[in-house]
Design an enzyme around this catalytic site. Structure first.
Site, mmCIF file in Angstrom:
data_model
loop_
_atom_site.group_PDB
_atom_site.id
_atom_site.type_symbol
_atom_site.label_atom_id
_atom_site.label_comp_id
_atom_site.label_asym_id
_atom_site.label_seq_id
_atom_site.Cartn_x
_atom_site.Cartn_y
_atom_site.Cartn_z
ATOM 1 C CG ASP A 1 -10.270 17.434 -12.812
ATOM 2 O OD1 ASP A 1 -9.628 17.021 -13.792
ATOM 3 O OD2 ASP A 1 -11.224 16.810 -12.303
ATOM 4 C CE1 TYR B 1 -17.146 12.730 -14.158
ATOM 5 C CE2 TYR B 1 -16.326 12.565 -11.905
ATOM 6 C CZ TYR B 1 -16.861 11.976 -13.030
ATOM 7 O OH TYR B 1 -17.102 10.624 -13.040
ATOM 8 C CE LYS C 1 -13.163 9.860 -17.252
ATOM 9 N NZ LYS C 1 -13.471 11.006 -16.437
ATOM 10 N NE ARG D 1 -3.096 0.057 3.122
ATOM 11 C CZ ARG D 1 -2.568 0.361 4.319
ATOM 12 N NH1 ARG D 1 -2.121 1.574 4.559
ATOM 13 N NH2 ARG D 1 -2.492 -0.560 5.271
HETATM 14 C C1 LIG Z 1 -13.924 11.222 -15.123
HETATM 15 C C2 LIG Z 1 -13.505 12.435 -14.408
HETATM 16 C C3 LIG Z 1 -13.162 12.396 -13.041
HETATM 17 C C4 LIG Z 1 -13.297 11.129 -12.220
HETATM 18 O O1 LIG Z 1 -12.383 10.144 -12.613
HETATM 19 P P1 LIG Z 1 -12.656 8.555 -12.494
HETATM 20 O O2 LIG Z 1 -11.392 7.980 -13.017
HETATM 21 O O3 LIG Z 1 -13.885 8.246 -13.302
HETATM 22 O O4 LIG Z 1 -12.886 8.250 -11.036
HETATM 23 C C5 LIG Z 1 -12.731 13.571 -12.451
HETATM 24 N N1 LIG Z 1 -12.653 14.730 -13.154
HETATM 25 C C6 LIG Z 1 -12.989 14.808 -14.453
HETATM 26 C C7 LIG Z 1 -12.892 16.110 -15.166
HETATM 27 C C8 LIG Z 1 -13.433 13.668 -15.119
HETATM 28 O O5 LIG Z 1 -13.786 13.765 -16.421
#
Ligand SMILES: *Cc1c(COP(=O)(O)O)cnc(C)c1O
Length: 362
Positions: free
Chosen positions: A176, A105, A201, A54
Site C-alpha cells: 500500500d 490502515y 489521497k 463495467r
Molecule cells: C485511506 C486509505 C485507504 C482506503 O482508501 P479509501 O479511498 O478511503 O477507500 C487505504 N490505505 C491507506 C493507507 C489509506 O490511507
C-alpha cells in the site's frame, strides 16, 4: 552484431515530473483534444474490445496509463482504496495466511478481521519495522501485505528484504503505497508484486474524489486482477477518473512542496514544549505529533483556524485529526496522537496557526 547501440536512438528514461504531465494523453493528431474527454457510457456498440461499461472506459484508461507509467507497471482503477483492498484480499485462497502490519490502515485491518472472523483467511499481524519478525512470519503465508509508511504511526518497512523473504516462501507481496506515492517510492522496483493506492489521497489530491488503484508489472496478475474487478464490479465513475488524472498531473509538484513543508514543521514541532514527540519518517507529507492525552489532542484539532479538522489526507489543504477518535484504530496508537496531513500552503502560515494553537494548550 558487433555494433555499439546507437546513442541517437536511445531516449533517457523520463522522470516522474515529466511522466505525470504527459502520460495518458490522446494521440497527437490534428484537432485531437490534449486531454481524454470524459466518456459517459454504460455500454458500447458491439464487436469491440470493451463492450460494456463495467469492463472499461476511456477515462479510466487514461488515468491507468499515467499511474502505471509512474509506478512502472499496468494499473487498474477502482471505486475507492477499500474497493482495491477488498478485491486483492478476495484473491487469497480459503484458510490461507495473510501477513500484515499491526498498524495497517484501519479499513485494511477491519477487512482482514472480517475475513478472519468468517473463517476465510488467517491473519498474522506483525511489527513492520521488525524485518526479522516479518521475514519469520512469511513462512507458509500466501500473501504479505505491506504498508509503508504506515497510517498513522509512520513506520517504515524494508520492502526489498520483505519481498525477497516472501518470494522465497512462495507468497505474493502487496504494498500500500498511499503515503509515499510513486514520486517517493516505487515498490515494484523493490520486488513487490502489486502496488495499491487510495487515489483518494495524494494522487487525486484535492479532497473531492474517492478512488483506488492497483498496479502490477506481471501480465498474469494483471489479468487476474482485471477479472476480479470485472466480477466484483467496484469500478470508478468516468468523472472521478478524469479528476484523479487531473490531480495526478501535479502530483510530483504537490508532493515536493508538501514534503518540504512537512519536514520544516516536523523539526519545529519537535522543539515545542506542548508536544511529547513527533513521528516523521524523513520524507512525505504526513507528520504525527503525540500530545500527553486525548483531551489536549481534541483541543488542538478544534483550535486551529487554517488547518482543517477532518479525516483523510493528501489534499492541497492541511488537515489534522486525533486518530484514536476512530474505534478501529489499534490501542497501540497513543490516545494523544494527532495526524497532520501537510498541504501546499505557505509553511510560515501553517506554522503560525499550529504554534498559536499549541501555545494555548493547558
Ligand atoms: C485511506 C486509505 C485507504 C482506503 O482508501 P479509501 O479511498 O478511503 O477507500 C487505504 N490505505 C491507506 C493507507 C489509506 O490511507
Amino acid at each position: 552484431m558487433g555494433l555499439q547501440p546507437s546513442l541517437c536512438g536511445m531516449v533517457a528514461p523520463r522522470k516522474p515530473a515529466t511522466i505525470a504531465v504527459h502520460a495518458g494523453r490522446p494521440s497527437r493528431e490534428a484537432d485531437q483534444p490534449l486531454n481524454v474527454p470524459i466518456t459517459m457510457a454504460s455500454t458500447y456498440v458491439a464487436g469491440g474490445d470493451v463492450e460494456y461499461g463495467r469492463y472499461g472506459n476511456p477515462s479510466w484508461q487514461a488515468f491507468e496509463e499515467a499511474l502505471g507509467a509512474l509506478e512502472g507497471g499496468r494499473a487498474l482503477s477502482f471505486a475507492s482504496g477499500m474497493a482495491a483492498v477488498t478485491t486483492v484480499l478476495d484473491l487469497v485462497g480459503l484458510e490461507a495466511t495473510v501477513v500484515a502490519p499491526a498498524h495497517s490502515y484501519t479499513g485494511t485491518l477491519l477487512a482482514l478481521a472480517d475475513l478472519e472472523s468468517r473463517g476465510r483467511i488467517r491473519t498474522r499481524l506483525v511489527d513492520v519495522t521488525d524485518t526479522a519478525a516479518v521475514v519469520a512470519a512469511c513462512d507458509d503465508a500466501a500473501l504479505v501485505w505491506v504498508e509503508s509508511p504506515t497510517n498513522p504511526a509512520l513506520e517504515v518497512a524494508d520492502i526489498e528484504a520483505i519481498c525477497a523473504a516472501a518470494h522465497e516462501a512462495g507468497a505474493y507481496v502487496v504494498v500500500d503505497n498511499t503515503f509515499a506515492t510513486p514520486v517517493l517510492q516505487q515498490p515494484l522496483a523493490l520486488g513487490a508484486d502489486i502496488v495499491l493506492h487510495s487515489a483518494t489521497k495524494f494522487i487525486a489530491g484535492h479532497s473531492d474524489v474517492l478512488m483506488g488503484a492497483v498496479v502490477t508489472a506481471s501480465d498474469e496478475l494483471f489479468g487476474v486482477l482485471k477479472g476480479r474487478r470485472d466480477l466484483l464490479g467496484a469500478v470508478p465513475g468516468p468523472f472521478e477518473t478524469f479528476l484523479a488524472l487531473r490531480g495526478l498531473r501535479t502530483l510530483p509538484l504537490r508532493v515536493e512542496r508538501a514534503s518540504a513543508n512537512a519536514a520544516t514543521l516536523a523539526a519545529r514541532l519537535a522543539d515545542h514544549p506542548a508536544v511529547d514527540h513527533v513521528r516523521y519518517p524523513g520524507f512525505g507529507a504526513i507528520v504525527s505529533v503525540v500530545l500527553p492525552d486525548a483531551d489536549r489532542a481534541d483541543l488542538l484539532v478544534r483550535s486551529t483556524s487554517l488547518w482543517l479538522h477532518a479525516t483523510s489526507l493528501g489534499g492541497v489543504e492541511s488537515t489534522l485529526e486525533r486518530r484514536r477518535r476512530w474505534k478501529a484504530e489499534p490501542a497501540t496508537i497513543p490516545e494523544g496522537l494527532v495526524r497532520l496531513s501537510v498541504g501546499i500552503e505557505d509553511v510560515e502560515d501553517l506554522w503560525e496557526d499550529l504554534r498559536a494553537a499549541l501555545d494555548d494548550l493547558p
